[in-house]
Design an enzyme around this catalytic site. Structure first.
Site, PDB file in Angstrom:
ATOM      1  N   LYS A 149       1.008  -0.977   0.022  1.00 32.34           N
ATOM      2  CA  LYS A 149       0.143   0.080  -0.068  1.00 32.34           C
ATOM      3  C   LYS A 149       0.904   1.263  -0.018  1.00 32.34           C
ATOM      4  O   LYS A 149       0.488   2.313  -0.814  1.00 32.34           O
ATOM      5  CB  LYS A 149      -0.926   0.096   1.385  1.00 32.34           C
ATOM      6  CG  LYS A 149      -2.073  -0.782   0.941  1.00 32.34           C
ATOM      7  CD  LYS A 149      -3.340  -0.393   2.018  1.00 32.34           C
ATOM      8  CE  LYS A 149      -4.455  -1.536   1.625  1.00 32.34           C
ATOM      9  NZ  LYS A 149      -5.415  -0.862   2.699  1.00 32.34           N
TER      10      LYS A 149
ATOM     11  N   LYS B   7      -5.706  -9.680  -7.510  1.00 31.57           N
ATOM     12  CA  LYS B   7      -6.910  -9.537  -6.809  1.00 31.57           C
ATOM     13  C   LYS B   7      -7.856  -8.492  -7.359  1.00 31.57           C
ATOM     14  O   LYS B   7      -7.595  -7.537  -7.754  1.00 31.57           O
ATOM     15  CB  LYS B   7      -6.839  -9.358  -5.140  1.00 31.57           C
ATOM     16  CG  LYS B   7      -7.262 -10.297  -4.286  1.00 31.57           C
ATOM     17  CD  LYS B   7      -6.773  -9.587  -2.988  1.00 31.57           C
ATOM     18  CE  LYS B   7      -8.430  -9.594  -2.194  1.00 31.57           C
ATOM     19  NZ  LYS B   7      -8.460  -9.157  -0.845  1.00 31.57           N
TER      20      LYS B   7
ATOM     21  N   LYS C 116     -11.270  -2.527  -5.574  1.00 34.42           N
ATOM     22  CA  LYS C 116     -11.921  -1.379  -6.020  1.00 34.42           C
ATOM     23  C   LYS C 116     -11.032  -0.281  -6.512  1.00 34.42           C
ATOM     24  O   LYS C 116     -11.644   0.432  -7.225  1.00 34.42           O
ATOM     25  CB  LYS C 116     -12.517  -1.000  -4.246  1.00 34.42           C
ATOM     26  CG  LYS C 116     -13.106  -1.405  -3.528  1.00 34.42           C
ATOM     27  CD  LYS C 116     -13.276  -0.995  -2.015  1.00 34.42           C
ATOM     28  CE  LYS C 116     -14.110  -1.794  -1.165  1.00 34.42           C
ATOM     29  NZ  LYS C 116     -13.769  -1.428   0.184  1.00 34.42           N
TER      30      LYS C 116
END
Ligand code: TRP
Length: 340
Positions: free
Chosen positions: A116, A200, A203
């Site tokens: 991240k 994956k 969003k």
């Protein structure tokens, strides 16, 4: 049968935007089936959401939307406790205690932080770095014994177990915190992008065609499945031949997750055929199952007062448990707290 429920489940979903079928299959659908067997706490983790930048108005809307999605998917707010994390201050208080328990070395090993924070680590919030301590607090403040999570959260759960153990040991309070077990369904907890079976479903993927959102209209679902990547082959006959074909394996996981038909049975049904019939059947099932949820989410979002009442009730019930734990923790750690 009126059995006593000794085991407690806690899980959380971040209010960070449109939820997709990966969130549904990997998390929310399982929550629904756990309600009868466990004491369940289903949290909307708004404090985790702000570890990266959020628009305040949109954050509020997203929080209600996760609540609506929980309810629309079949979570019964009378049986389970549905609430947002920030409404209970004990989460942040326990997280602070855990900031002092967790070792830097443990956090430095967290792969999600590395993913991240990306290349610009210096510019990541310190909240993002200590995020797993807050997650441990979410779980342990209710002394949860079981945590349904996606595969990507396994490492955070292992850290939670380490924190619980170290706390119990350091403060000489054996079994004060339980050592929580993850509940992970390998296949459906990792629903992948429709465009790339090695990534994956997310969003934040810039391509809308990579995912199916729970608020997608039926024609969008059909279009997305039509365009989903497969291969220029026919459906293989054996499960082990499919596992190597990540996009096809992913579509089978989605099909199996929604229909609850075993993957091998699906392979037997479609073997030797090209993917057009398979895809058309898959979109039928998706439309049939997602449509009622979409309609209900939209209806609930028209009644924000009702959603807020649910969160308020959840807050009252969760707070009772959380206050008891944090009072005990303060005492164990040696902090004075004036009881009111
Ligand atoms: N970190 C989880 C995720 O991104 C969300 C989360 C926060 C969570 N607290 C939790 C999940 C506690 C399970 C239990 O998916």
């Amino acid at each position: 049968m009126n059995e006593i429920k000794n085991n407690t489940v806690l899980s959380g979903v971040q209010p960070t935007g449109d939820l997709h079928i990966g969130n549904y299959l990997g998390a929310i659908k399982n929550f629904v089936s756990m309600q009868n067997n466990y004491n369940c706490f289903f949290c909307i983790v708004d404090l985790h959401a702000i570890t990266v930048k959020q628009d305040p108005q949109i954050l509020k809307k997203n929080t209600l939307e996760v609540a609506a999605t929980y309810i629309a998917s079949g979570i019964d707010p009378k049986k389970s406790i549905v609430f947002n994390q920030s409404s209970i201050s004990a989460h942040a208080e326990l997280a602070w205690i855990f900031n002092c328990v967790t070792r830097m070395g443990w956090l430095n090993r967290m792969t999600q932080f590395k993913d991240k924070a990306g290349k610009d680590k210096e510019n990541a919030s310190s909240g993002l770095f200590i995020y797993p301590n807050l997650m441990a607090a979410d779980i342990l403040i209710y002394k949860a014994t079981h945590v349904p999570v996606g595969d990507d959260q396994k490492q955070h759960l292992e850290l939670t177990r380490d924190i619980a153990q170290k706390f119990n040991r350091d403060f000489n309070c054996e079994s004060f915190f339980p050592i929580p077990e993850p509940i992970i369904d390998k296949d459906i907890s990792r629903i992948m992008s429709l465009k790339n079976g090695d990534q994956k479903m997310s969003k934040s993927d810039p391509s809308e065609y990579s995912r199916i959102n729970l608020l997608d209209e039926s024609d969008e679902i059909i279009k997305k499945i039509k365009k989903a990547k497969t291969a220029d082959i026919v459906m293989p006959e054996k499960l082990q031949d499919v596992t190597k074909l990540s996009e096809i394996n992913n579509l089978l996981n989605i099909y199996s997750g929604f229909s609850e038909i075993d993957k091998q049975k699906l392979i037997t049904k479609y073997k030797g055929q090209n993917f057009s019939v398979f895809k058309s059947d898959l979109s039928d099932i998706l439309v049939e199952q997602i449509k009622p949820i979409t309609t209900e989410i939209k209806k609930l979002m028209q009644d924000k007062g009702y959603l807020q009442e649910i969160l308020q009730d959840g807050r009252n019930r969760a707070n009772e448990v959380a206050q008891k734990t944090i009072n005990d923790v303060y005492d164990i750690v040696g902090l004075f707290r004036n009881e009111t």
